[in-house]
Write a protein that holds these residues in place. Structure first.
Motif, PDB file in Angstrom:
ATOM      1  N   CYS A  35       0.849  -1.194   0.000  1.00 14.97           N
ATOM      2  CA  CYS A  35       0.000   0.000   0.000  1.00 14.97           C
ATOM      3  C   CYS A  35       0.888   1.249   0.000  1.00 14.97           C
ATOM      4  CB  CYS A  35      -0.899  -0.009   1.241  1.00 14.97           C
ATOM      5  SG  CYS A  35      -2.082   1.349   1.265  1.00 14.97           S
ATOM      6  N   CYS A  37       0.694   3.651   1.805  1.00 15.39           N
ATOM      7  CA  CYS A  37       0.923   4.111   3.185  1.00 15.39           C
ATOM      8  C   CYS A  37       2.060   3.357   3.864  1.00 15.39           C
ATOM      9  CB  CYS A  37      -0.358   3.966   4.015  1.00 15.39           C
ATOM     10  SG  CYS A  37      -0.657   2.280   4.577  1.00 15.39           S
ATOM     11  N   CYS A  52      -5.535  -3.343   3.818  1.00 18.78           N
ATOM     12  CA  CYS A  52      -4.190  -2.885   4.172  1.00 18.78           C
ATOM     13  C   CYS A  52      -3.976  -3.042   5.677  1.00 18.78           C
ATOM     14  CB  CYS A  52      -4.011  -1.428   3.772  1.00 18.78           C
ATOM     15  SG  CYS A  52      -2.454  -0.737   4.374  1.00 18.78           S
ATOM     16  N   CYS A  55      -3.456   1.223   7.028  1.00 19.70           N
ATOM     17  CA  CYS A  55      -4.534   2.213   6.882  1.00 19.70           C
ATOM     18  C   CYS A  55      -5.916   1.564   6.792  1.00 19.70           C
ATOM     19  CB  CYS A  55      -4.288   3.125   5.684  1.00 19.70           C
ATOM     20  SG  CYS A  55      -4.508   2.305   4.088  1.00 19.70           S
TER      21      CYS A  55
HETATM   22 ZN   LIG Z   1      -2.502   1.364   3.482  1.00 20.02          ZN
END
Ligand SMILES: [Zn+2]
Length: 288
Positions: A35, A37, A52, A55
């Motif tokens: 991901c 993030c 994920c 997040c």
């Molecule tokens: Zn994420």
């Protein structure tokens, strides 16, 4: 064909044994496990979703694909794609119904979705290119009865085809067989540097002037050295027989989709395994 180029039912069952494996395959083809993030996506248990780790964003990999909102197991879909990939003369919904053990309606829908996903490449053909026009589709076989023959011709569509020797084919339903239409078809599908082979119809004189063209005189000689259009003519024959075999009526509207299927099989004719891979990739990326 080398053995490694084959892709059999055993290969399919080994590569895609369960719906979970198929879903993983779809996810990995369309998304990244990583991901943005910094987290990692993993499967949500019991759901067709991936989440994920950081997040908590969720992705449904079948969303927007032809598999979306279908009750048919993904392994059945992949089996249908496998059959479709190997059916070089096309496959009817009736035949898929039998092979897959689903209802006729379901088989029909699956085939329609696969056909919709296939479109032809836009790269122009080059090298030695044979071009020809054919009249395809319609309900009736033309016979001696004049009225029926008229109806038969009216129900047919004008199709233009170009095949590069040793290469690919382009097949398009067109409005008519005029010089203007030939021009537009060539402009779109054949490079100006190609050596163009056609029959000796007068329309080409007014339409293909931008090309180095050689014409076959069908009345005098069938083949003059390598100046012939046997490649595209053989393909017309194959398409006519296949259409007669898989479907009684092909409407003008449906015909282009069928031609896209023939072009797909022709352009990927050399390798079963590669063709199946191309089909999966195309179907996954098709917007539906
Ligand atoms: Zn994420």
């Amino acid at each position: 064909m080398a053995k490694a180029d084959k892709y059999t039912i055993k290969d399919l069952q080994k590569q895609f044994p369960t719906d979970d494996v198929v879903l993983d395959f779809i996810f990995e083809n369309l998304h990244s496990r990583d991901c943005s993030c910094g987290g990692t996506y993993s499967r949500v248990k019991g759901r067709k979703q991936y989440q994920c780790s950081k997040c908590r964003y969720q992705i449904a990999p079948t969303a927007g694909t032809i598999f979306h909102k279908s009750d048919t197991p993904l392994t059945d879909w992949f089996y249908a794609l496998f059959i479709f990939s190997n059916a070089k003369s096309g496959i009817s919904a009736k035949e898929l119904e039998r092979q897959l053990g689903v209802t006729y309606k379901c088989a029909w829908r699956i085939l329609k979705q696969i056909r919709r996903a296939l479109t032809q490449d836009n790269d122009k053909l080059d090298g030695t290119v044979e071009m020809d026009t054919a009249y395809l589709g319609g309900r009736f076989k033309s016979g001696k009865d004049n009225k029926r023959q008229k109806e038969a011709i009216a129900a047919k569509s004008v199709v233009m085809g170009a095949v590069s020797r040793g290469g690919e084919v382009r097949l398009k339903v067109v409005p008519d067989a005029s010089a203007t239409t030939i021009n537009a078809f060539l402009e779109q599908n054949v490079a100006k540097t190609a050596r163009l082979l056609t029959d000796d119809a007068l329309t080409y004189k007014h339409s293909a002037s931008a090309y180095a063209r050689e014409a076959v005189n069908h009345k005098k000689e069938y083949v003059n050295g390598d100046v012939h259009i046997n490649g595209i003519e053989t393909l017309w024959g194959h398409i006519k027989r296949s259409l007669a075999g898989i479907q009684k009526v092909v409407s003008k509207k449906e015909l282009q989709a069928y031609l896209d299927v023939f072009a797909f099989h022709y352009n990927n004719r050399h390798n079963d395994s590669h063709r199946f891979g191309v089909l999966l990739g195309t179907v996954l990326r098709a917007s539906v």
